[in-house]
Write an enzyme that holds these catalytic residues in place. Sequence first.
Site, PDB file in Angstrom:
ATOM      1  N   ASP A   1       0.829  -1.143  -0.009  1.00 50.01           N
ATOM      2  CA  ASP A   1       0.036  -0.076   0.009  1.00 50.01           C
ATOM      3  C   ASP A   1       0.847   1.301  -0.027  1.00 50.01           C
ATOM      4  O   ASP A   1       1.710   1.432   0.811  1.00 50.01           O
ATOM      5  CB  ASP A   1      -0.732   0.182   1.325  1.00 50.01           C
ATOM      6  CG  ASP A   1      -2.024   0.403   1.071  1.00 50.01           C
ATOM      7  OD1 ASP A   1      -2.317   1.620   0.618  1.00 50.01           O
ATOM      8  OD2 ASP A   1      -2.858  -0.436   1.322  1.00 50.01           O
TER       9      ASP A   1
ATOM     10  N   ASP B   1      -3.330   4.647  -1.984  1.00 48.09           N
ATOM     11  CA  ASP B   1      -4.242   5.237  -1.103  1.00 48.09           C
ATOM     12  C   ASP B   1      -4.760   6.486  -1.888  1.00 48.09           C
ATOM     13  O   ASP B   1      -3.947   7.369  -2.208  1.00 48.09           O
ATOM     14  CB  ASP B   1      -3.826   5.202   0.158  1.00 48.09           C
ATOM     15  CG  ASP B   1      -4.763   5.564   1.211  1.00 48.09           C
ATOM     16  OD1 ASP B   1      -5.486   4.769   1.382  1.00 48.09           O
ATOM     17  OD2 ASP B   1      -4.580   6.603   1.921  1.00 48.09           O
TER      18      ASP B   1
ATOM     19  N   GLU C   1      -6.662   3.468  -5.602  1.00 52.88           N
ATOM     20  CA  GLU C   1      -7.940   3.365  -4.842  1.00 52.88           C
ATOM     21  C   GLU C   1      -8.440   4.837  -5.216  1.00 52.88           C
ATOM     22  O   GLU C   1      -8.260   6.000  -5.056  1.00 52.88           O
ATOM     23  CB  GLU C   1      -7.634   3.736  -3.235  1.00 52.88           C
ATOM     24  CG  GLU C   1      -9.050   3.377  -2.682  1.00 52.88           C
ATOM     25  CD  GLU C   1      -9.157   4.094  -1.225  1.00 52.88           C
ATOM     26  OE1 GLU C   1      -9.928   3.781  -0.366  1.00 52.88           O
ATOM     27  OE2 GLU C   1      -8.342   4.904  -0.705  1.00 52.88           O
TER      28      GLU C   1
ATOM     29  N   HIS D   1     -11.153  -3.234   3.410  1.00 54.62           N
ATOM     30  CA  HIS D   1     -11.125  -2.825   4.709  1.00 54.62           C
ATOM     31  C   HIS D   1     -11.986  -1.831   5.220  1.00 54.62           C
ATOM     32  O   HIS D   1     -12.061  -1.232   6.323  1.00 54.62           O
ATOM     33  CB  HIS D   1      -9.864  -2.677   5.361  1.00 54.62           C
ATOM     34  CG  HIS D   1      -9.138  -1.639   4.423  1.00 54.62           C
ATOM     35  ND1 HIS D   1      -8.833  -1.549   3.198  1.00 54.62           N
ATOM     36  CD2 HIS D   1      -8.662  -0.405   5.104  1.00 54.62           C
ATOM     37  CE1 HIS D   1      -8.216  -0.484   2.785  1.00 54.62           C
ATOM     38  NE2 HIS D   1      -8.392   0.297   3.706  1.00 54.62           N
ATOM     39  N   ASP D   2     -12.680  -0.955   4.257  1.00 52.80           N
ATOM     40  CA  ASP D   2     -13.328  -0.052   4.463  1.00 52.80           C
ATOM     41  C   ASP D   2     -14.927  -0.279   4.339  1.00 52.80           C
ATOM     42  O   ASP D   2     -15.775   0.713   4.671  1.00 52.80           O
ATOM     43  CB  ASP D   2     -12.954   1.375   3.503  1.00 52.80           C
ATOM     44  CG  ASP D   2     -11.720   1.723   3.883  1.00 52.80           C
ATOM     45  OD1 ASP D   2     -10.942   1.620   4.953  1.00 52.80           O
ATOM     46  OD2 ASP D   2     -10.964   2.275   2.700  1.00 52.80           O
TER      47      ASP D   2
HETATM   48  C1  GLC Z   1      -8.321   5.088   2.240  1.00 48.40           C
HETATM   49  C2  GLC Z   1      -7.928   3.864   2.927  1.00 48.40           C
HETATM   50  C3  GLC Z   1      -8.702   4.140   4.371  1.00 48.40           C
HETATM   51  C4  GLC Z   1      -8.088   5.186   5.191  1.00 48.40           C
HETATM   52  C5  GLC Z   1      -8.211   6.365   4.266  1.00 48.40           C
HETATM   53  C6  GLC Z   1      -7.033   7.513   4.815  1.00 48.40           C
HETATM   54  O1  GLC Z   1      -9.493   4.930   1.955  1.00 48.40           O
HETATM   55  O2  GLC Z   1      -8.500   2.532   2.430  1.00 48.40           O
HETATM   56  O3  GLC Z   1      -8.709   2.963   5.290  1.00 48.40           O
HETATM   57  O4  GLC Z   1      -8.717   5.533   6.256  1.00 48.40           O
HETATM   58  O5  GLC Z   1      -7.570   6.138   2.747  1.00 48.40           O
HETATM   59  O6  GLC Z   1      -5.995   7.006   4.411  1.00 48.40           O
END
Ligand code: GLC
Length: 536
Positions: free
Chosen positions: A99, A201, A264, A325-326
């Site tokens: 990541d 991210d 992402e 995970h979100d």
């Molecule tokens: C992304 C991650 C999430 C995190 C956010 C801030 O969306 O997947 O888990 O809290 O970024 O970094």
Amino acid sequence: MKGHAWWQTGIIYQIYPRSFQDSDGDGVGDLAGIMRRLDYIEWLGVDAVWLSPIYASPMADFGYDVSDYRSIHPLFGTMDDFDVLLDAVHEKGLKLVLDLVPNHTSDRHPWFIDARSSRDHPKRDWYLWHDPRPDGGPPNNWRSVFGGPAWTFHEETGQYYYHAFLKEQPDLNWRNAEVREAILDVMRFWLDKGVDGFRIDVLWHLIKDARYRNNPPNPDYDPDDLPYNELLPTFSTDQPGVHDIVERMRAVSEDYEDRVLIGEIYLPIHKLVVYYGEDGGGVHLPFNFQLITLPWDAEEIDAMVSEYEGALPPHGWPNWVLGNHDQPRIATRVGDEQARVAGMLLLTLRGTPTIYYGDEIGMRDVDVPPQRVQDPQARNLGRKLGRDPARTPMQWDDSDGAGFTTATPWLPLSGDYQRRNVRAQKDAPDSMLSFYRALISLRARTPALVIGDYEPVELGIEHVMAYERLLEAERLLVVLNFARAPSTPHMPGLRGRILLSTHLEREDEIVDETIRLAAHEGLIIALDEEAAPARS
Ligand code: GLC
Ligand code: MG
């Protein structure tokens, strides 16, 4: 499958490292734990592992607040543990994707400590500082995803800094050339080590409007949703300048062989596909979250798949995600039975699938009691909006710590882990795990499922979605029943043989014009060469 890269033909498996396997009895998963479970990952049949952040971090956002991009958090192990893991992954012919968190650092990162030390510090411009409004308020109305304003006032230097997430996660200034070089160097550091790529991210957040204009209200705001969504992020995300940065990242990855960049990006399809870049100079895979964001409805999903297929640029390789995970887990969203249909969809659509750890055993969201809440989003906005439920420990067996830990796990185990676990499901021929394994193995030996064309099939039956995957003479029909009731679609001229049912046990059954679908059943059917069902 010659002519295709591993990230096109392979399956990605996301591990949330805190929750996969604890090896040192502290209740938190770690790298040595992942090492111990590599045989499982290989046995499952996936091709690449993506690890959520394992870097040094104060853990305000569980690793998405990095304080040193080049070191491993001691909770997870050491750099030696990492090197050993990377080697072992490669030895098995698997890939390892890390990541990358480029949008923000931790507020304890030395860069930010320098930046806030004085207005004149050379690192000041590495972050986004702004004077207060005349009335002392924040420079504009932008909000933090985790609640409250996205600006925090720094008393000592008299300015606000911007943070799209927690105030402990200040956003970097990507218009600053030194920042760009610093993060590109971080990429090189890990690529030099041999990692196979990055999941990047919040890629669509990197560049913000240079004039910091106010975001407009969102006319479609749903009050159950995050307060952040009350405004449209028109000026705080997805700015044209981001693509230049994506291209630079891609250029770094191109200096190495066979690496992947996955972005992402939560955006509607027409904006998402722009991240493939002009002439394919963007990320290889802009994460496609449509299966997460759309309601679970055959007609809507069918239409979306066609829209997505149609919107892809010529060089754009598709990809699909059911959970991460979100997000709430798929089995919780659609139920145990329908989760199999979802798995079949994920692994038979055209494009790279990503499986979230535990979905292969049908793990469900775990109701985390208030005193055990960990996620900052839940602390700020209430448990209902928290992400802990989808981050609970992997359920390996029925022993006290579910085979995950000998200590108290950092998040509670699911109440059903004694029944729903890898060991129990491995031996049960009709389990979710056996289904996933059969599906993955069928996919691996059926090139049409991996690289074949996608053709929607119009059955005209409510709640049933169908499509073909075609490669030369190979023709497969996938029929998915999203409904709680059985269905018997009729297709004149159809002849074929069932390769896999979500209900298993129907292999080799001959299908002749009428398809018998049980409630919540999905089928993969190999079509006879001369058979010609009507296509839409
Ligand atoms: C992304 C991650 C999430 C995190 C956010 C801030 O969306 O997947 O888990 O809290 O970024 O970094
Ligand atoms: Mg541990």
